[in-house]
Scaffold this active site. Structure first.
Site, PDB file in Angstrom:
ATOM      1  N   GLU A 165       0.867  -1.171   0.000  1.00 50.05           N
ATOM      2  CA  GLU A 165       0.000   0.000   0.000  1.00 50.05           C
ATOM      3  C   GLU A 165       0.908   1.226   0.000  1.00 50.05           C
ATOM      4  OE1 GLU A 165      -3.075   2.185  -0.386  1.00 50.05           O
ATOM      5  OE2 GLU A 165      -1.735   2.677   1.268  1.00 50.05           O
ATOM      6  N   SER A 166       0.868   2.006  -1.072  1.00 48.64           N
ATOM      7  CA  SER A 166       1.874   3.063  -1.246  1.00 48.64           C
ATOM      8  C   SER A 166       1.824   4.116  -0.143  1.00 48.64           C
ATOM      9  CB  SER A 166       1.728   3.717  -2.627  1.00 48.64           C
ATOM     10  OG  SER A 166       0.434   4.268  -2.794  1.00 48.64           O
ATOM     11  N   CYS A 223       4.301  -2.354  -8.675  1.00 52.13           N
ATOM     12  CA  CYS A 223       2.982  -1.938  -8.185  1.00 52.13           C
ATOM     13  C   CYS A 223       3.119  -0.710  -7.277  1.00 52.13           C
ATOM     14  CB  CYS A 223       2.263  -3.110  -7.524  1.00 52.13           C
ATOM     15  SG  CYS A 223       0.473  -2.820  -7.328  1.00 52.13           S
ATOM     16  N   ARG A 258      -4.929  -4.275  -7.853  1.00 45.42           N
ATOM     17  CA  ARG A 258      -5.174  -2.862  -7.518  1.00 45.42           C
ATOM     18  C   ARG A 258      -4.039  -1.998  -8.051  1.00 45.42           C
ATOM     19  NH1 ARG A 258      -6.133  -2.051  -1.344  1.00 45.42           N
ATOM     20  NH2 ARG A 258      -6.426   0.057  -2.090  1.00 45.42           N
ATOM     21  N   HIS A 316       3.068  -7.629 -10.730  1.00 48.18           N
ATOM     22  CA  HIS A 316       3.823  -8.360  -9.714  1.00 48.18           C
ATOM     23  C   HIS A 316       4.530  -9.578 -10.323  1.00 48.18           C
ATOM     24  CE1 HIS A 316       2.039  -6.547  -5.986  1.00 48.18           C
ATOM     25  NE2 HIS A 316       1.078  -6.243  -6.826  1.00 48.18           N
ATOM     26  N   GLU A 320       6.915 -11.257  -9.177  1.00 44.00           N
ATOM     27  CA  GLU A 320       7.336 -12.198  -8.126  1.00 44.00           C
ATOM     28  C   GLU A 320       6.291 -13.264  -7.843  1.00 44.00           C
ATOM     29  OE1 GLU A 320       4.927  -9.146  -5.902  1.00 44.00           O
ATOM     30  OE2 GLU A 320       6.288  -9.135  -7.625  1.00 44.00           O
TER      31      GLU A 320
END
EC number: 4.3.3.6
Length: 201
Positions: free
Chosen positions: A50-51, A81, A140, A180, A182
């Site tokens: 969450e930035s 992201c 998101r 993402h 990963e």
């Protein structure tokens, strides 16, 4: 030549998955939570999460100034992201108190693809990565609205309602994706970043 040492900012997000992917790509990977740990790495990954939370935690852990300085000195950084948002010069739909590292001359829109229910997967061709499109997982996710003249667009969504949206960019030693890598088991994007770090050393 010794393997490059790459840190994963371990304040939130898929830290273990990034460490595993970097290790598989030939790097010495380790979590970074303190300035002294940052001093010991050749490159850094800022994972998803969450930035706005990452922005606060960077200040709490006293990492903002050290990361800013390392970026200014040319340290390679890859943001996925929320990490893309943290590297952007401008963020749309962010919180007023949200601060990133202003590394890449781009404008990103936070949560551009929608909330968790709108998360999706799509093939994305990445310039400089052979072997066909990457299977990209968007959760998101942001997208890039605009880029500066020194920013190279590496990948866009090729079909569906988000067709044409920029989801992968590079500016000098800074790399960012909306998705993402990963989470997919495909090592190619991490290998691309490991090579970038190795060259920068």
């Amino acid at each position: 030549m010794t393997a490059p040492v790459i840190g994963v900012l371990a304040l939130q997000g898929d830290v273990r998955e990034h460490v595993a992917a970097l290790t598989a790509a030939g790097a010495q990977a380790r979590p970074v939570r303190r300035p002294a740990e940052l001093d010991a790495v050749d490159g850094l990954v800022i994972p998803g999460g969450e930035s706005t939370t990452i922005s606060k935690l960077v200040d709490i852990f006293e990492l903002r100034d050290p990361i800013d300085k390392r970026i200014a000195d040319g340290m390679p950084v890859y943001g996925s992201c929320a990490g893309m948002i943290m590297l952007a010069a401008e963020v749309l739909d962010g919180r007023p108190d949200q601060r990133g590292f202003d590394g890449i001359a781009m404008t990103v829109r936070r949560n551009a693809f929608g909330r968790q229910v709108d998360s999706f997967e799509a093939p994305v061709e990445i310039t400089g990565i052979p072997g066909g499109p990457l299977h990209a997982v968007f959760i998101r996710a942001p997208w890039v609205e605009r880029v500066g003249e020194n920013v190279e667009v590496l990948g866009m969504v090729s079909d569906g309602p988000a067709s044409g949206r920029i989801v992968a960019v590079r500016q000098h030693n800074l790399l960012a994706t909306s998705f993402h890598p990963e989470l997919t088991g495909d090592p190619r994007l991490h290998a691309y970043f490991v090579d970038l770090v190795r060259t920068a050393r």
